[in-house]
Design an enzyme around this catalytic site. Structure first.
Site, PDB file in Angstrom:
ATOM      1  CG  HIS A 108      -4.026  -7.058   4.481  1.00 53.26           C
ATOM      2  ND1 HIS A 108      -3.341  -6.819   5.643  1.00 53.26           N
ATOM      3  CD2 HIS A 108      -3.826  -5.979   3.695  1.00 53.26           C
ATOM      4  CE1 HIS A 108      -2.741  -5.644   5.572  1.00 53.26           C
ATOM      5  NE2 HIS A 108      -3.027  -5.108   4.398  1.00 53.26           N
ATOM      6  CG  MET A 125       2.235  -1.258   1.555  1.00 53.84           C
ATOM      7  SD  MET A 125       3.102   0.302   1.696  1.00 53.84           S
ATOM      8  CE  MET A 125       2.439   0.924   3.189  1.00 53.84           C
ATOM      9  CB  VAL A 177     -13.330  -6.170   8.740  1.00 51.64           C
ATOM     10  CG1 VAL A 177     -13.707  -7.328   9.647  1.00 51.64           C
ATOM     11  CG2 VAL A 177     -12.961  -6.678   7.357  1.00 51.64           C
ATOM     12  CG  LEU A 228      -0.509 -10.252   5.099  1.00 55.29           C
ATOM     13  CD1 LEU A 228      -0.703 -11.624   4.442  1.00 55.29           C
ATOM     14  CD2 LEU A 228      -0.887  -9.137   4.133  1.00 55.29           C
TER      15      LEU A 228
HETATM   16  O1  PAF Z   1      -2.952   0.144   1.151  1.00 51.98           O
HETATM   17  C1  PAF Z   1      -1.766  -0.239   1.035  1.00 51.98           C
HETATM   18  O2  PAF Z   1      -1.311  -1.143   1.731  1.00 51.98           O
HETATM   19  C2  PAF Z   1      -0.857   0.432   0.013  1.00 51.98           C
HETATM   20  O3  PAF Z   1      -1.141   1.791  -0.080  1.00 51.98           O
HETATM   21  C3  PAF Z   1      -0.884  -0.237  -1.384  1.00 51.98           C
HETATM   22  C4  PAF Z   1      -2.249  -0.131  -2.025  1.00 51.98           C
HETATM   23  C5  PAF Z   1      -0.503  -1.697  -1.243  1.00 51.98           C
HETATM   24  C6  PAF Z   1       0.129   0.441  -2.298  1.00 51.98           C
HETATM   25  O4  PAF Z   1       1.410   0.363  -1.800  1.00 51.98           O
END
Ligand code: PAF
Length: 300
Positions: A37, A30, A176, A33
């Protein structure tokens, strides 16, 4: 890095690569970052030929009291970080593009969402499952990478893939951690100095019980595991336990007698930060341990 906003455009592009025999790794986010991520991207790059990342703040997974509009966004910075991390394709749909065709049905999860963090977020995981299912259909990845910091989400997605026979391998990637074991989280900045010193005790409690359970799986029921972790946490001079739970993974179905893979998870509230952490433990006795045990019993 190639950037696409339209479902059909990225679908066509990825299909071409699949026809060339390339494997596709997918990281759904979402945005906003962080290191977690980027670790998923690294893992995807290690295992797949091409990496696709999506950035989409999914309105369906926000409850009425959770402010979708206030979710932090910084697309410019995210684009730069994704590019530096080596993402090949970035998918940035708008809400209108993603839900262009008004959904005529929904995913209703029937197991594993009334526990842990899901208990206080009714409907949240139905929304997650809906968007992840749509993203899987658009991208058609070989492998999808999700952080085990949110192990309940990974379990839900694994169960969804099994239930609907989706041909994607779900890869849970280890949390992490800071050097002292504290799980990295954007919420850690809200800890006071004293809380920050205590916070690694959460993972210490989980690691200690993991060791005990792996050594003697037959001696631990759900209740006993929860008790051991709670006793450790109750020694902390600050903060409160929100929950401690031990559940079969990935079913997350409450069961007193545990076996196989289990998730031991906790949420702990400090003054301004609610921290979550977990470990996945195997309650299966290893083959050679049986042999040793049997051999010992023969000679005694
Ligand atoms: O973990 C997240 O950021 C969200 O729940 C996802 C998996 C991108 C779904 O919107």
């Amino acid at each position: 890095m190639n950037i696409y906003q339209l479902k059909n455009d990225i679908r066509i592009q990825i299909r071409k690569h699949k026809e060339e025999g390339k494997t596709i790794g997918f990281v759904a986010t979402m945005g906003y970052l962080h290191e977690g991520h980027l670790t998923l991207v690294q893992e995807a790059k290690r295992q797949c030929d091409l990496v696709v990342m999506s950035i989409f703040v999914n309105p369906l997974q926000f409850g009425p009291s959770e402010d979708f509009d206030r979710y932090p966004r910084d697309i410019k910075r995210d684009r730069q970080l994704a590019e530096e991390a080596g993402v090949d394709y970035l998918f940035l749909p708008t809400v209108d593009e993603m839900y262009k065709e008004k959904p005529t049905m929904a995913i209703h999860i029937t197991q594993g969402t009334d526990v842990l963090c899901g208990a206080s977020r009714p409907g949240h995981f139905n929304g997650v499952a809906m968007v992840v299912m749509k993203l899987f259909q658009i991208i058609q990845p070989d492998k999808a990478f999700f952080g085990l910091k949110d192990a309940q989400q990974v379990a839900v997605i694994e169960n969804m893939v099994t239930t609907f026979e989706v041909p994607v391998e779900v890869m849970g990637v280890d949390t992490v951690r800071e050097k002292d074991g504290l799980a990295k989280s954007s919420r850690n900045v809200y800890l006071t100095k004293q809380e920050r010193v205590l916070a690694p005790k959460l993972y210490e409690a989980l690691s200690a019980v993991k060791k005990k359970v792996e050594q003697e799986p037959e001696s631990y029921s759900r209740d006993e595991i929860v008790k051991v972790v709670k006793n450790k946490l109750e020694e902390l001079p600050l903060g409160d336990i929100d929950y401690v739970e031990a559940l079969p993974y990935p079913s997350l179905e409450i069961n007193e007698q545990l076996s196989g893979k289990i998730l031991i998870a906790l949420a702990y509230k400090f003054a301004k930060a609610r921290l979550i952490d977990n470990v996945i433990v195997s309650m299966e006795r290893r083959e050679n341990e049986h042999v040793t045990h049997n051999d010992e019993s023969k000679t005694s």
